[in-house]
Motif scaffolding. Structure first.
Motif, PDB file in Angstrom:
ATOM      1  N   GLN A   1       0.844  -1.195   0.000  1.00 14.69           N
ATOM      2  CA  GLN A   1       0.000   0.000   0.000  1.00 14.69           C
ATOM      3  C   GLN A   1       0.882   1.248   0.000  1.00 14.69           C
ATOM      4  O   GLN A   1       0.640   2.181  -0.747  1.00 14.69           O
ATOM      5  CB  GLN A   1      -0.916  -0.007   1.224  1.00 14.69           C
ATOM      6  N   LYS A   2       1.950   1.229   0.810  1.00 12.23           N
ATOM      7  CA  LYS A   2       2.886   2.354   0.820  1.00 12.23           C
ATOM      8  C   LYS A   2       3.659   2.424  -0.491  1.00 12.23           C
ATOM      9  O   LYS A   2       3.928   3.502  -1.002  1.00 12.23           O
ATOM     10  CB  LYS A   2       3.850   2.237   1.998  1.00 12.23           C
ATOM     11  N   ARG A   3       4.006   1.260  -1.018  1.00 13.97           N
ATOM     12  CA  ARG A   3       4.742   1.230  -2.289  1.00 13.97           C
ATOM     13  C   ARG A   3       3.919   1.848  -3.406  1.00 13.97           C
ATOM     14  O   ARG A   3       4.404   2.676  -4.172  1.00 13.97           O
ATOM     15  CB  ARG A   3       5.127  -0.205  -2.630  1.00 13.97           C
ATOM     16  N   TRP A   4       2.657   1.456  -3.496  1.00 14.63           N
ATOM     17  CA  TRP A   4       1.797   2.012  -4.548  1.00 14.63           C
ATOM     18  C   TRP A   4       1.554   3.495  -4.319  1.00 14.63           C
ATOM     19  O   TRP A   4       1.460   4.262  -5.266  1.00 14.63           O
ATOM     20  CB  TRP A   4       0.487   1.251  -4.617  1.00 14.63           C
ATOM     21  N   MET A   5       1.436   3.893  -3.058  1.00 20.17           N
ATOM     22  CA  MET A   5       1.251   5.306  -2.760  1.00 20.17           C
ATOM     23  C   MET A   5       2.460   6.091  -3.257  1.00 20.17           C
ATOM     24  O   MET A   5       2.319   7.135  -3.893  1.00 20.17           O
ATOM     25  CB  MET A   5       1.072   5.501  -1.249  1.00 20.17           C
ATOM     26  N   ARG A   6       3.656   5.595  -2.981  1.00 22.30           N
ATOM     27  CA  ARG A   6       4.867   6.290  -3.426  1.00 22.30           C
ATOM     28  C   ARG A   6       4.971   6.292  -4.944  1.00 22.30           C
ATOM     29  O   ARG A   6       5.354   7.291  -5.541  1.00 22.30           O
ATOM     30  CB  ARG A   6       6.110   5.634  -2.793  1.00 22.30           C
TER      31      ARG A   6
ATOM     32  N   LEU B   1      -8.223  10.205  -5.940  1.00 23.63           N
ATOM     33  CA  LEU B   1      -8.118   8.779  -5.596  1.00 23.63           C
ATOM     34  C   LEU B   1      -6.913   8.528  -4.692  1.00 23.63           C
ATOM     35  O   LEU B   1      -7.000   7.774  -3.722  1.00 23.63           O
ATOM     36  CB  LEU B   1      -8.006   7.942  -6.866  1.00 23.63           C
ATOM     37  N   VAL B   2      -5.799   9.154  -5.015  1.00 18.96           N
ATOM     38  CA  VAL B   2      -4.588   8.974  -4.215  1.00 18.96           C
ATOM     39  C   VAL B   2      -4.791   9.525  -2.808  1.00 18.96           C
ATOM     40  O   VAL B   2      -4.428   8.882  -1.816  1.00 18.96           O
ATOM     41  CB  VAL B   2      -3.374   9.654  -4.889  1.00 18.96           C
ATOM     42  N   MET B   3      -5.391  10.687  -2.717  1.00 19.19           N
ATOM     43  CA  MET B   3      -5.581  11.305  -1.406  1.00 19.19           C
ATOM     44  C   MET B   3      -6.554  10.499  -0.542  1.00 19.19           C
ATOM     45  O   MET B   3      -6.428  10.482   0.679  1.00 19.19           O
ATOM     46  CB  MET B   3      -6.068  12.750  -1.552  1.00 19.19           C
ATOM     47  N   GLY B   4      -7.490   9.809  -1.166  1.00 20.56           N
ATOM     48  CA  GLY B   4      -8.362   8.920  -0.410  1.00 20.56           C
ATOM     49  C   GLY B   4      -7.564   7.812   0.262  1.00 20.56           C
ATOM     50  O   GLY B   4      -7.910   7.343   1.348  1.00 20.56           O
ATOM     51  N   GLY B   5      -6.470   7.417  -0.362  1.00 16.82           N
ATOM     52  CA  GLY B   5      -5.595   6.399   0.196  1.00 16.82           C
ATOM     53  C   GLY B   5      -4.744   6.906   1.346  1.00 16.82           C
ATOM     54  O   GLY B   5      -4.084   6.126   2.029  1.00 16.82           O
ATOM     55  N   GLN B   6      -4.743   8.210   1.551  1.00 17.32           N
ATOM     56  CA  GLN B   6      -3.996   8.781   2.672  1.00 17.32           C
ATOM     57  C   GLN B   6      -4.773   8.642   3.982  1.00 17.32           C
ATOM     58  O   GLN B   6      -4.293   9.063   5.028  1.00 17.32           O
ATOM     59  CB  GLN B   6      -3.703  10.267   2.411  1.00 17.32           C
ATOM     60  N   PHE B   7      -5.957   8.065   3.908  1.00 16.69           N
ATOM     61  CA  PHE B   7      -6.772   7.881   5.098  1.00 16.69           C
ATOM     62  C   PHE B   7      -5.941   7.170   6.156  1.00 16.69           C
ATOM     63  O   PHE B   7      -5.201   6.231   5.865  1.00 16.69           O
ATOM     64  CB  PHE B   7      -8.020   7.068   4.742  1.00 16.69           C
TER      65      PHE B   7
ATOM     66  N   ASP C   1      -5.835   2.841  -6.251  1.00 15.07           N
ATOM     67  CA  ASP C   1      -4.410   3.010  -6.572  1.00 15.07           C
ATOM     68  C   ASP C   1      -4.127   2.671  -8.028  1.00 15.07           C
ATOM     69  O   ASP C   1      -3.415   3.398  -8.716  1.00 15.07           O
ATOM     70  CB  ASP C   1      -3.542   2.130  -5.670  1.00 15.07           C
ATOM     71  N   VAL C   2      -4.679   1.574  -8.496  1.00 14.41           N
ATOM     72  CA  VAL C   2      -4.427   1.149  -9.878  1.00 14.41           C
ATOM     73  C   VAL C   2      -5.066   2.126 -10.869  1.00 14.41           C
ATOM     74  O   VAL C   2      -4.458   2.477 -11.885  1.00 14.41           O
ATOM     75  CB  VAL C   2      -4.925  -0.298 -10.109  1.00 14.41           C
TER      76      VAL C   2
ATOM     77  N   ASN D   1      -2.921   4.358 -13.540  1.00 13.09           N
ATOM     78  CA  ASN D   1      -3.227   4.362 -14.977  1.00 13.09           C
ATOM     79  C   ASN D   1      -3.544   5.773 -15.472  1.00 13.09           C
ATOM     80  O   ASN D   1      -3.143   6.143 -16.581  1.00 13.09           O
ATOM     81  CB  ASN D   1      -4.388   3.409 -15.282  1.00 13.09           C
ATOM     82  N   GLN D   2      -4.244   6.552 -14.674  1.00 11.20           N
ATOM     83  CA  GLN D   2      -4.539   7.927 -15.086  1.00 11.20           C
ATOM     84  C   GLN D   2      -3.277   8.763 -15.175  1.00 11.20           C
ATOM     85  O   GLN D   2      -3.068   9.483 -16.156  1.00 11.20           O
ATOM     86  CB  GLN D   2      -5.546   8.567 -14.128  1.00 11.20           C
ATOM     87  N   PHE D   3      -2.435   8.670 -14.166  1.00 16.96           N
ATOM     88  CA  PHE D   3      -1.173   9.426 -14.205  1.00 16.96           C
ATOM     89  C   PHE D   3      -0.294   8.959 -15.372  1.00 16.96           C
ATOM     90  O   PHE D   3       0.328   9.775 -16.043  1.00 16.96           O
ATOM     91  CB  PHE D   3      -0.412   9.283 -12.886  1.00 16.96           C
ATOM     92  N   ALA D   4      -0.237   7.659 -15.593  1.00 23.47           N
ATOM     93  CA  ALA D   4       0.571   7.136 -16.703  1.00 23.47           C
ATOM     94  C   ALA D   4       0.040   7.630 -18.045  1.00 23.47           C
ATOM     95  O   ALA D   4       0.818   7.980 -18.938  1.00 23.47           O
ATOM     96  CB  ALA D   4       0.595   5.610 -16.661  1.00 23.47           C
ATOM     97  N   GLY D   5      -1.272   7.659 -18.187  1.00 28.78           N
ATOM     98  CA  GLY D   5      -1.866   8.163 -19.422  1.00 28.78           C
ATOM     99  C   GLY D   5      -1.555   9.630 -19.654  1.00 28.78           C
ATOM    100  O   GLY D   5      -1.235  10.050 -20.768  1.00 28.78           O
ATOM    101  N   VAL D   6      -1.634  10.429 -18.590  1.00 28.09           N
ATOM    102  CA  VAL D   6      -1.307  11.854 -18.687  1.00 28.09           C
ATOM    103  C   VAL D   6       0.162  12.025 -19.045  1.00 28.09           C
ATOM    104  O   VAL D   6       0.505  12.830 -19.918  1.00 28.09           O
ATOM    105  CB  VAL D   6      -1.643  12.589 -17.369  1.00 28.09           C
TER     106      VAL D   6
END
Length: 144
Positions: A37-42, A77-83, A103-104, A108-113
């Motif tokens: 979870q931390k890895r995906w967040m980073r 979506l990412v900030m929701g994971g900061q809960f 996270d996924v 994908n959205q960031f990668a597309g951008v």
């Protein structure tokens, strides 16, 4: 666990608590039982940074406009994971399922951008080396 203790031992001397149990030191450290979870967040943070920088460059170069809504959606979506229960690993299993999905999607959205912005930046670059070689050749011939 409580039932195991209650069945084997006297509970008369165990402390009793009534009211809200506020854990002020709850998960205060950086350790987690859900390291991915931390890895995906980073990874999301790094990918978001690259996507935003590339998007600024693409906008500045006139390749495409800055994708504010798309980046904001991914960041939401990412900030929701900061809960507070997700990163320390103390959330429920169902909460982690939702977090994995978010996270996924964000990745994908960031990668597309990032891909789109990099393509826009590269499309503005002058990669025609022939003109540069011709100019150098002409300069060399004039000097000779």
């Amino acid at each position: 666990m409580f039932r195991d203790i209650a069945n084997c031992c006297s509970t008369d001397r165990l402390p009793r608590y009534k009211g809200d149990l506020e854990l002020i030191n709850h998960s205060a450290g950086s350790l987690t039982s859900e390291a991915y979870q931390k890895r995906w967040m980073r990874k999301n943070e790094l990918l978001a940074d690259a996507a935003e920088k590339a998007s600024v460059a693409a906008d500045w170069l006139g390749g495409r406009s800055y994708p504010l809504e798309r980046l904001n959606n991914a960041w939401s979506l990412v900030m929701g994971g900061q809960f507070h229960d997700l990163l320390p690993g103390t959330a429920t299993p169902k909460a982690f399922e939702f977090a994995w999905n978010d996270d996924v999607i964000a990745l994908n959205q960031f990668a597309g951008v990032l891909t789109s912005a990099a393509a826009a930046v590269s499309s503005t670059l002058d990669t025609n080396t022939q003109r540069k070689c011709d100019r150098r050749l002409q300069s060399a011939q004039h000097r000779a």
